[in-house]
Scaffold this motif. Structure first.
Motif, PDB file in Angstrom:
ATOM      1  N   GLN B  57       0.834  -1.211   0.000  1.00 19.54           N
ATOM      2  CA  GLN B  57       0.000   0.000   0.000  1.00 19.54           C
ATOM      3  C   GLN B  57       0.854   1.241   0.000  1.00 19.54           C
ATOM      4  OE1 GLN B  57      -2.705  -0.293   3.252  1.00 19.54           O
ATOM      5  NE2 GLN B  57      -4.260  -1.310   2.005  1.00 19.54           N
ATOM      6  N   GLU B  58       1.940   1.193   0.783  1.00 24.84           N
ATOM      7  CA  GLU B  58       2.803   2.374   0.838  1.00 24.84           C
ATOM      8  C   GLU B  58       3.593   2.528  -0.445  1.00 24.84           C
ATOM      9  OE1 GLU B  58       5.098   2.092   4.388  1.00 24.84           O
ATOM     10  OE2 GLU B  58       3.300   2.021   5.643  1.00 24.84           O
ATOM     11  N   LEU B  59       4.058   1.380  -0.985  1.00 28.17           N
ATOM     12  CA  LEU B  59       4.895   1.460  -2.185  1.00 28.17           C
ATOM     13  C   LEU B  59       4.118   1.995  -3.386  1.00 28.17           C
ATOM     14  CD1 LEU B  59       6.938  -1.868  -1.923  1.00 28.17           C
ATOM     15  CD2 LEU B  59       7.787   0.443  -1.593  1.00 28.17           C
ATOM     16  N   ARG B  60       2.818   1.740  -3.397  1.00 26.47           N
ATOM     17  CA  ARG B  60       2.013   2.212  -4.536  1.00 26.47           C
ATOM     18  C   ARG B  60       2.042   3.731  -4.639  1.00 26.47           C
ATOM     19  NH1 ARG B  60      -3.779  -0.555  -4.612  1.00 26.47           N
ATOM     20  NH2 ARG B  60      -3.761   0.167  -6.751  1.00 26.47           N
ATOM     21  N   PRO B  67      14.895   1.770  -9.106  1.00 24.26           N
ATOM     22  CA  PRO B  67      15.150   0.617  -9.986  1.00 24.26           C
ATOM     23  C   PRO B  67      14.856  -0.717  -9.297  1.00 24.26           C
ATOM     24  CG  PRO B  67      17.213   1.596  -9.257  1.00 24.26           C
ATOM     25  CD  PRO B  67      16.117   2.514  -8.800  1.00 24.26           C
ATOM     26  N   PHE B  68      14.831  -0.732  -7.971  1.00 25.57           N
ATOM     27  CA  PHE B  68      14.619  -2.001  -7.278  1.00 25.57           C
ATOM     28  C   PHE B  68      13.323  -1.968  -6.482  1.00 25.57           C
ATOM     29  CE2 PHE B  68      19.166  -1.907  -8.059  1.00 25.57           C
ATOM     30  CZ  PHE B  68      19.324  -3.156  -8.660  1.00 25.57           C
ATOM     31  N   LEU B  69      12.300  -1.360  -7.089  1.00 28.25           N
ATOM     32  CA  LEU B  69      11.036  -1.211  -6.378  1.00 28.25           C
ATOM     33  C   LEU B  69      10.493  -2.566  -5.932  1.00 28.25           C
ATOM     34  CD1 LEU B  69       9.028   0.903  -5.524  1.00 28.25           C
ATOM     35  CD2 LEU B  69       7.755   0.502  -7.625  1.00 28.25           C
ATOM     36  N   PHE B  70      10.663  -3.542  -6.814  1.00 28.10           N
ATOM     37  CA  PHE B  70      10.104  -4.851  -6.490  1.00 28.10           C
ATOM     38  C   PHE B  70      10.729  -5.458  -5.248  1.00 28.10           C
ATOM     39  CE2 PHE B  70       7.522  -8.320  -7.745  1.00 28.10           C
ATOM     40  CZ  PHE B  70       6.656  -7.763  -8.663  1.00 28.10           C
ATOM     41  N   PRO B 161       6.120  -5.284 -13.979  1.00 31.58           N
ATOM     42  CA  PRO B 161       6.806  -6.563 -13.820  1.00 31.58           C
ATOM     43  C   PRO B 161       8.189  -6.377 -13.210  1.00 31.58           C
ATOM     44  CG  PRO B 161       6.912  -5.851 -16.093  1.00 31.58           C
ATOM     45  CD  PRO B 161       6.128  -4.804 -15.363  1.00 31.58           C
ATOM     46  N   PRO B 162       8.677  -7.339 -12.463  1.00 30.50           N
ATOM     47  CA  PRO B 162      10.037  -7.240 -11.917  1.00 30.50           C
ATOM     48  C   PRO B 162      11.056  -7.409 -13.033  1.00 30.50           C
ATOM     49  CG  PRO B 162       9.088  -9.383 -11.411  1.00 30.50           C
ATOM     50  CD  PRO B 162       8.023  -8.595 -12.095  1.00 30.50           C
ATOM     51  N   ARG B 163      12.182  -6.742 -12.882  1.00 32.54           N
ATOM     52  CA  ARG B 163      13.242  -6.930 -13.868  1.00 32.54           C
ATOM     53  C   ARG B 163      13.953  -8.238 -13.586  1.00 32.54           C
ATOM     54  NH1 ARG B 163      17.316  -2.892 -13.671  1.00 32.54           N
ATOM     55  NH2 ARG B 163      17.084  -2.946 -11.415  1.00 32.54           N
ATOM     56  N   SER B 164      14.682  -8.745 -14.585  1.00 30.16           N
ATOM     57  CA  SER B 164      15.290 -10.063 -14.409  1.00 30.16           C
ATOM     58  C   SER B 164      16.276 -10.069 -13.245  1.00 30.16           C
ATOM     59  CB  SER B 164      15.973 -10.505 -15.704  1.00 30.16           C
ATOM     60  OG  SER B 164      16.936  -9.537 -16.049  1.00 30.16           O
ATOM     61  N   GLU B 272      22.300  -1.842  -2.702  1.00 32.71           N
ATOM     62  CA  GLU B 272      23.227  -0.771  -2.340  1.00 32.71           C
ATOM     63  C   GLU B 272      24.228  -1.220  -1.280  1.00 32.71           C
ATOM     64  OE1 GLU B 272      19.959  -0.576  -1.960  1.00 32.71           O
ATOM     65  OE2 GLU B 272      19.270   0.685  -3.607  1.00 32.71           O
ATOM     66  N   THR B 273      23.962  -2.351  -0.636  1.00 29.85           N
ATOM     67  CA  THR B 273      24.820  -2.792   0.465  1.00 29.85           C
ATOM     68  C   THR B 273      26.226  -3.105  -0.054  1.00 29.85           C
ATOM     69  OG1 THR B 273      22.867  -3.817   1.368  1.00 29.85           O
ATOM     70  CG2 THR B 273      24.954  -4.378   2.401  1.00 29.85           C
TER      71      THR B 273
END
Lengths: 312, 331
Positions: B57-60, B67-70, B161-164, B272-273
């Motif tokens: 809900q928050e991410l929407r 780039p790494f929303l998924f 869709p998630p990226r590969s 990012e780690t």
């Protein structure tokens, strides 16, 4: 020696300092029913477990069908059926599913296992409950399912640990009949028990265990002769005066002991029944019962342990 | 007369894996059809779905491009409950594994099926390994199902869709989660071998779990302070001394499988780690702050954690194996 299926020499099991099985020698022949008798804790189950390679051997050797269960347990267990004391099955599975699991462990091909399982269930009269869960089974039915497992396995040797303990007389009778059935199919049966009259009725030979040792070994008659003396026991019930004296007067009578009111137990060197009857009637007594006493294993057992205790 | 060495340690013949597949298949199907598995699955889904639903809900509402929303579905902690999906899994996976393993051996003993099964032509090795692999496969099925649910929910609610590379990192996370479950399955099975009572073994396994969840994070700082000189502990030491103290603390923390799992997850799901230890200036040289690491570099970063988890699984399983080999089968 091709017909010896189990052979133990100086078989030893130590639990710490305690000798649970103390250097026993034992041979079981093909096609016989061999009974291991003795009080609880005499080492019967430990001996069985060593034969199956389920517990370590502390010393001596044991061979089952020519295999050493310590080095080649898989070969032994492929050919030997084992029914443990109070056998357990998976309650949530049906009888058929339980045997299917065993068949898969045995590596029986899928196409063949179904037929063998039904044959085995049929032979122990469980075919009609093949698809009932084992949770609903009585103790007798579980024991029979255990026998079915051995039948399905086509074992050459069946080892049954206390197969009849906790069963009602009817279930016991049925189970003993199935054990005889195993023998008819050429399976050598080794069974342990402390229920002596049951064992006597099926066993060809017995070994009496005491404190981890085989105290006596042989057929029931041989054991009786060894422990009770080579006498010919008869039971006489009669009314009249001085029956005991009359009986003692017969040639060959070794002992006359009263067994309750108007009953005597006579041990003689030969069969004295005809003479005893004649003498009692001649002395004016009335004979009410005259019985030839088979040596009973129970008697042998009781007497042996009485003497063992006296000796200690 | 002492028995000779040859008598005591004879070479046994035949493969230790005879019958392994039969045991594995039975355990697997037993687990999948059991009522206990239903309860555990429900448990996992509730604990997994709650943070995922809230963070979705928050991410929407996030508009800036990420780039790494998924992957944020897994790692972001929603504001209403301070628990991310991965943090919740850190707690729930051990419970799932303990639930599957705490009675695996002693229940066979109590049902008196053990001696009957062992009188079939199999070694104890096959029985124990088959049970472990059956439990692990069940665990894997549960986690894959959960993972797919999260992925599907993300697709539906985020609408992209998630990226590969995100999928690859997600699969890596799945593998790490299964290894983490394996450690706890091995621990639960160890207790099921040691104790004949299923209640005792469940209690002990849960005790170890509670110890690592609650007590160990409290004990580690105390132990670290006790093991370092006072002036360093006060913050007056040289840089290398302070670093050594921090290193010691994280080494102690990494004795807990939970820490290993947590660090591996951070490395995988937060691209990012750059380090799992303290950030020191030499590490920052030439680095662009906030720039993600490529997948292979992230994998290199978490490699020690993953091998640590697998090694712990093997060590605990080996301990259970040794004890099981020595156990008497009779009552």
């Amino acid at each position: 020696m091709a017909d010896t299926v189990i052979s133990a020499r100086g078989l030893l099991k130590l639990y710490g300092q305690q000798r649970a099985v103390d250097a026993i020698d034992l041979d079981v022949e093909r096609g016989e029913i061999f009974g291991l008798l003795g009080p609880n804790g005499a080492g019967k189950t430990t001996t069985i477990l060593m034969m199956l390679g389920l517990t370590e051997v502390s010393g001596g050797t044991v061979e089952v069908l020519g295999f050493n269960p310590v080095r080649e347990p898989l070969e032994v267990k492929r050919r030997v059926g084992y029914l443990p004391d109070a056998v357990g099955f998976y309650d949530h599975l049906t009888a058929r599913e339980n045997l299917t699991y065993t068949a898969r462990l045995l590596g029986i091909p899928r196409g063949e296992s179904g037929r063998r399982i039904m044959e085995a269930l049929d032979s122990v009269k469980l075919a009609d409950v093949a698809d009932k869960r084992v949770a609903t089974f009585s103790r007798g039915m579980r024991q029979r399912l255990g026998i079915a497992e051995i039948v399905m396995k086509r074992a050459e040797v069946a080892i049954l640990d206390e197969p009849t303990s906790g069963l009602d007389p009817h279930a016991t009778f049925e189970l003993l009949e199935m054990i005889r059935g195993l023998k008819r199919n050429g399976v050598a049966v080794l069974l342990s028990s402390h229920l002596l009259d049951r064992v006597q009725s099926v066993c060809d030979r017995v070994a009496l265990f005491n404190n981890g040792r085989v105290a006596l070994l042989g057929t029931v008659v041989q054991l009786a002769n060894q422990v009770l003396g080579a006498g010919h026991p008869i039971l006489i019930e009669a009314k009249g005066s001085d029956i005991a004296g009359t009986l003692r007067g017969i040639d060959g009578v070794q002992s006359v002991t009263a067994e309750g009111e108007g009953a005597w137990r006579v041990v003689a060197a030969r069969d004295v029944r005809a003479e005893a009857a004649e003498r009692i009637v001649a002395a004016g007594g009335s004979l009410t019962r005259l019985a030839d006493l088979q040596p009973s294993l129970e008697e042998v057992y009781t007497r042996y342990f009485q003497e063992a205790r006296h000796a200690a | 007369m002492p028995p000779s060495v040859a008598q005591r340690a004879p070479r046994r013949l035949g493969s230790p894996f005879t019958g392994l597949s039969a045991v594995f298949m039975k355990e697997f199907s037993d687990h999948l059809s059991s009522a206990r598995m239903m309860v555990l699955m429900l448990f996992v889904i509730v604990f997994g779905a709650l943070p995922v639903g809230l963070s979705l809900q928050e991410l929407r509402n996030i508009t800036e491009s990420d780039p790494f929303l998924f992957l944020r579905i897994f790692t972001s902690a929603p504001q209403r409950i301070p628990f991310s999906f991965t943090a919740s899994l850190t707690l729930v996976i051990p419970l799932l594994a303990i639930g599957l393993g705490f009675d695996s051996v002693n229940s066979e003993f109590n049902r008196r099926t053990l001696s009957r099964v062992l009188s079939q032509p199999i070694y104890r090795d096959a029985l124990l390994l088959g049970k472990f692999l059956g439990g692990l496969a069940t665990l894997a099925v549960a986690l894959i199902a959960l993972w797919l649910i999260v992925l599907g929910a993300g697709l539906l609610l985020l609408g992209l869709p998630p990226r590969s590379v995100e999928v690859a990192r997600g699969i890596g996370f799945l593998v790490v989660a299964i290894a983490y479950g394996g450690v706890w399955l091995a621990i639960a099975m160890l207790f099921s071998v040691i104790f004949r009572s299923t209640a005792t073994s469940a209690l002990c396994a849960l005790g170890v779990w509670l110890f690592f969840v609650i007590l160990w994070p409290l004990i580690v700082p105390v132990l670290t302070l006790a093991m370092t000189p006072t002036d360093v502990a006060m913050g007056l030491g040289r840089l290398d001394e302070t670093l050594a103290m921090i290193q010691l603390q994280s080494t102690l923390e990494r004795l807990s499988p939970n820490t290993l799992f947590g660090e591996a997850v951070i490395g995988l799901l937060n691209p990012e780690t750059r380090t799992l230890g303290p950030m020191i200036p030499s590490l920052m040289r030439g680095a662009i702050l906030g720039a993600p690491l490529p997948l292979d570099q992230s994998l290199l970063l978490i490699w020690p954690q993953v091998t640590g988890l697998i090694a712990a699984m093997i060590v605990v399983f080996a301990a259970a194996y040794v004890i099981f080999q020595r156990e008497e089968v009779r009552a």
